[in-house]
Design an enzyme around this catalytic site. Structure first.
Site, PDB file in Angstrom:
ATOM      1  N   CYS A  52     -15.585  55.741  89.173  1.00 23.66           N
ATOM      2  CA  CYS A  52     -16.719  57.327  88.843  1.00 23.66           C
ATOM      3  C   CYS A  52     -16.497  57.618  90.229  1.00 23.66           C
ATOM      4  CB  CYS A  52     -17.826  56.452  88.560  1.00 23.66           C
ATOM      5  SG  CYS A  52     -17.753  55.279  87.110  1.00 23.66           S
ATOM      6  N   ASP A  84     -22.386  49.991  86.561  1.00 19.85           N
ATOM      7  CA  ASP A  84     -23.005  49.498  85.759  1.00 19.85           C
ATOM      8  C   ASP A  84     -22.161  48.668  84.738  1.00 19.85           C
ATOM      9  OD1 ASP A  84     -25.257  51.250  85.920  1.00 19.85           O
ATOM     10  OD2 ASP A  84     -25.250  51.411  83.575  1.00 19.85           O
ATOM     11  N   CYS A 125     -20.929  58.523  87.496  1.00 23.93           N
ATOM     12  CA  CYS A 125     -21.955  57.435  87.010  1.00 23.93           C
ATOM     13  C   CYS A 125     -23.211  57.531  87.020  1.00 23.93           C
ATOM     14  CB  CYS A 125     -21.329  56.193  88.449  1.00 23.93           C
ATOM     15  SG  CYS A 125     -21.454  54.573  87.330  1.00 23.93           S
ATOM     16  N   ASP A 126     -23.651  56.264  85.799  1.00 24.89           N
ATOM     17  CA  ASP A 126     -24.034  56.833  84.782  1.00 24.89           C
ATOM     18  C   ASP A 126     -25.703  57.382  85.554  1.00 24.89           C
ATOM     19  OD1 ASP A 126     -22.775  56.204  83.320  1.00 24.89           O
ATOM     20  OD2 ASP A 126     -23.978  54.221  82.571  1.00 24.89           O
ATOM     21  N   LYS A 127     -26.423  56.753  86.566  1.00 20.82           N
ATOM     22  CA  LYS A 127     -27.383  56.552  87.151  1.00 20.82           C
ATOM     23  C   LYS A 127     -27.512  58.040  88.486  1.00 20.82           C
ATOM     24  CE  LYS A 127     -29.095  53.226  84.565  1.00 20.82           C
ATOM     25  NZ  LYS A 127     -27.535  53.553  84.484  1.00 20.82           N
ATOM     26  N   CYS A 197     -16.719  56.558  82.641  1.00 23.87           N
ATOM     27  CA  CYS A 197     -16.281  56.389  81.300  1.00 23.87           C
ATOM     28  C   CYS A 197     -16.172  57.301  80.447  1.00 23.87           C
ATOM     29  CB  CYS A 197     -17.545  55.113  80.530  1.00 23.87           C
ATOM     30  SG  CYS A 197     -17.575  53.655  82.249  1.00 23.87           S
ATOM     31  N   GLU A 448     -29.124  46.616  81.311  1.00 20.73           N
ATOM     32  CA  GLU A 448     -28.479  46.644  80.267  1.00 20.73           C
ATOM     33  C   GLU A 448     -27.498  45.995  79.733  1.00 20.73           C
ATOM     34  OE1 GLU A 448     -26.986  51.476  80.925  1.00 20.73           O
ATOM     35  OE2 GLU A 448     -25.849  49.812  80.998  1.00 20.73           O
ATOM     36  N   SER A 474     -26.110  49.864  77.312  1.00 20.66           N
ATOM     37  CA  SER A 474     -24.976  51.241  77.337  1.00 20.66           C
ATOM     38  C   SER A 474     -25.332  51.987  76.471  1.00 20.66           C
ATOM     39  CB  SER A 474     -23.751  50.359  77.951  1.00 20.66           C
ATOM     40  OG  SER A 474     -22.829  51.201  77.955  1.00 20.66           O
TER      41      SER A 474
END
Length: 563
Positions: A52, A84, A125-127, A197, A448, A474
């Site tokens: 990512c 993640d 990335c996600d966070k 992702c 998650e 997720s």
């Protein structure tokens, strides 16, 4: 006189008392001329620990170039990221949500300590994304967020695949449907390069939400990671921060309640991740916008789900980019009356002004449905309440045919216990798998449950077994799943008092989550219950003792009311 844009850095730019401060900055290349310009930070989340973020070092250089050419003095600094996808199903997953607050705190710390006048934050990335946005809210200087971009899909047997294909492949392998070699082939081809992702998972969801909110440049959220457009996004963001300083526009001027409603609208239309609820609540808390968990149901009832995007659909973010991207979806929504057009954005213009000349969706495209024939007439993210979740729980119902499920509770106090039971075929059709003590405090870190949900899907139980948790899911999760159950088990929420075999009902149409247990019986069980020891050591210990309820965004700031 020309406006002095050094709203913070002027403190050490001229005063003879600040000669030592300037001496330190001269060592990193700041000149006499630079001291007369606003200092603009470039907050980079570059790291080699995840695809990512592997490319963000180059993107930070582009942002620095843009800020310098606009007239600023740019300085790159870094913060952390965790993946993640890499930590999923391991103890490392407990660090994921806390990393959001670590990212936010570290960026705010650098911006505040170095007296920076504004900054560009680049996350992937996600966070990273909510972490950067919470920092932007708390730092309270002009800022722009840039999304690092989506990964290209992998390919296997002529079909597009992604990281979720691998997780679900594990379930198929466990079920004897695919061989070791087939699973290895999927593993090796799922992630072909840099970027987050690829489906409408958490990173792409949050990037879309931030663009809808007006805090990133129009069109930027759907530009792929490895593209010329993404490099241009970063250079333009550096320039945009300088212009925000000129115009005196701060994040709080943009991140209003109406802007959050725009973000929620786009998330609903695109079929975004359940994590969007948690993160948007956290961002709203940081900026002081009056957004509550109940606002999501209010918006859900009037916004249709239009996008045929993974995990419940067919396409990925790169496909959406090819037909016009998030900006074209926003144009469609605005023209139909779903967006607040008068909200200010980081361009210095309103949403309506930004969209006036924006391209429409490519004619004949199949990714975004029409309002006459939506994927779903209302939004796919719902908040459920009931005697199991008095403060709310979150479900994503896109693609889920089952509207109501009643079954016996199969209660597990750890994720691994549930995984073991599913792999050993001890979980049967009709069951309600409950994984508890994995909430913000209990996890700690609200891990998650993608490994569990993917295992169920891979074994053909995705809509035959319900999965409940006070942890998270997720953005890649799909199936009959409910997360964020609040209050969590660790603080004595009703989920802590469920017992094996209790009858549990999930009703998505009534938005209810309940157990066939009387109030008196719940009270009796609670009187006999005692909380497990709270984690005390290191990052996770600090987090466990400070984090709020998931229904308030799992924030670590001080809350005036009981969390």
């Amino acid at each position: 006189m020309e406006k002095d844009l050094r709203i913070k850095s002027q403190v050490f730019s001229d005063d003879t008392m600040r000669a030592p401060n300037r001496a330190m900055l001269r060592a990193v290349g700041v000149t006499d001329e630079d001291f007369q310009k606003p200092m603009i930070g470039i907050a980079s989340t570059w790291s080699e620990v995840t695809p990512c973020n592997i490319h963000i070092d180059d993107l930070a250089v582009s942002a620095k170039k843009g800020a310098r050419e606009a007239g600023g003095t740019p300085l790159i600094f870094n913060t952390i990221t965790v993946s993640d996808g890499i930590s999923m199903g391991t103890q490392g997953m407990r660090y994921s949500l806390p990393s959001r607050d670590l990212i936010a705190d570290s960026i705010e710390t650098v911006v505040g300590a170095e007296n920076l006048d504004g900054f560009v934050a680049i996350g992937a990335c996600d966070k990273n994304i909510p972490g950067c946005m919470i920092a932007i809210a708390n730092a309270d200087v002009p800022a722009v967020f840039v999304y690092g971009g989506t990964i290209a899909p992998g390919s296997h047997n002529g079909k597009d695949i992604d990281i979720v294909s691998v997780f679900e492949g594990v379930g198929k392998h466990n079920n004897g449907e695919i061989s070791d070699e087939e699973l290895k082939n999927i593993e090796c081809r799922a992630c072909p390069g840099a970027g987050a992702c690829g489906g409408m998972y958490t990173a792409n969801t949050m990037a879309s939400a931030v663009e809808a909110m007006g805090m990133s440049l129009p069109g930027s959220s759907s530009h792929p990671a490895e593209s010329a457009e993404k490099t241009e996004d970063c250079a333009a963001a550096g320039e945009a921060v300088y212009k925000l300083l000129e115009k005196g526009i701060y994040p709080k001027d943009i991140m209003t309640k109406e802007a959050f409603e725009n973000a929620i609208t786009v998330v609903m239309a695109l079929g975004g991740s359940t994590n969007a609820i948690l993160h948007l609540l956290g961002m709203a808390h940081a900026v002081g916008a009056d957004v509550t968990i109940d606002d999501f149901n209010r918006m859900q009832e009037k916004v249709p789900h239009l996008a045929d995007l993974k995990p419940s659909g067919k396409y990925v973010m790169q496909d959406l980019h090819r037909v016009g991207g998030v900006q074209a979806v926003m144009k469609l929504l605005y023209e139909a009356g779903y967006l607040h057009g008068d909200c200010l954005t980081v361009t210095g213009k309103t949403v309506a002004e930004n969209l006036a000349d924006a391209p429409a969706l490519v004619e004949g495209q199949e990714i975004i449905a029409s309002f006459d024939d939506p994927k779903r007439a209302d939004g796919p993210l719902i908040v459920l309440k009931g005697n199991l979740a008095p403060r709310g729980a979150v479900a994503k119902v896109s693609g889920v045919k089952v509207k109501r499920h009643t079954g016996p509770a199969r209660v597990f106090n750890t994720e691994q216990e549930a995984i073991d039971a599913i792999r050993q075929n001890d979980v049967k059709e009709g069951d309600v798998v409950v994984i508890r003590y994995v909430g913000p405090k209990g996890g700690p870190g609200m891990p998650e449950m993608l490994s569990v949900s993917s295992l169920l899907v891979g074994k053909g139980l995705g809509e035959k077994v319900a999965l409940l948790t006070d942890g998270r899911f997720s953005g890649g999760t799909h199936g009959l799943v409910v997360g964020h159950i609040a209050p969590e088990a660790q603080v004595g929420g009703p989920i802590a008092h469920l017992q094996e075999g209790d009858s549990v009902t999930i009703d998505s149409e009534k938005k209810e989550l309940s157990a066939a247990i009387t109030d008196d019986e719940f009270a009796r069980r609670q009187a006999e219950w005692s909380a497990p020891p709270l984690y005390k050591k290191g990052v996770l210990g600090k987090y466990a003792h400070n984090v709020s309820c998931s229904s308030k965004g799992a924030v670590t700031d001080f809350l005036d009311s009981k969390d």
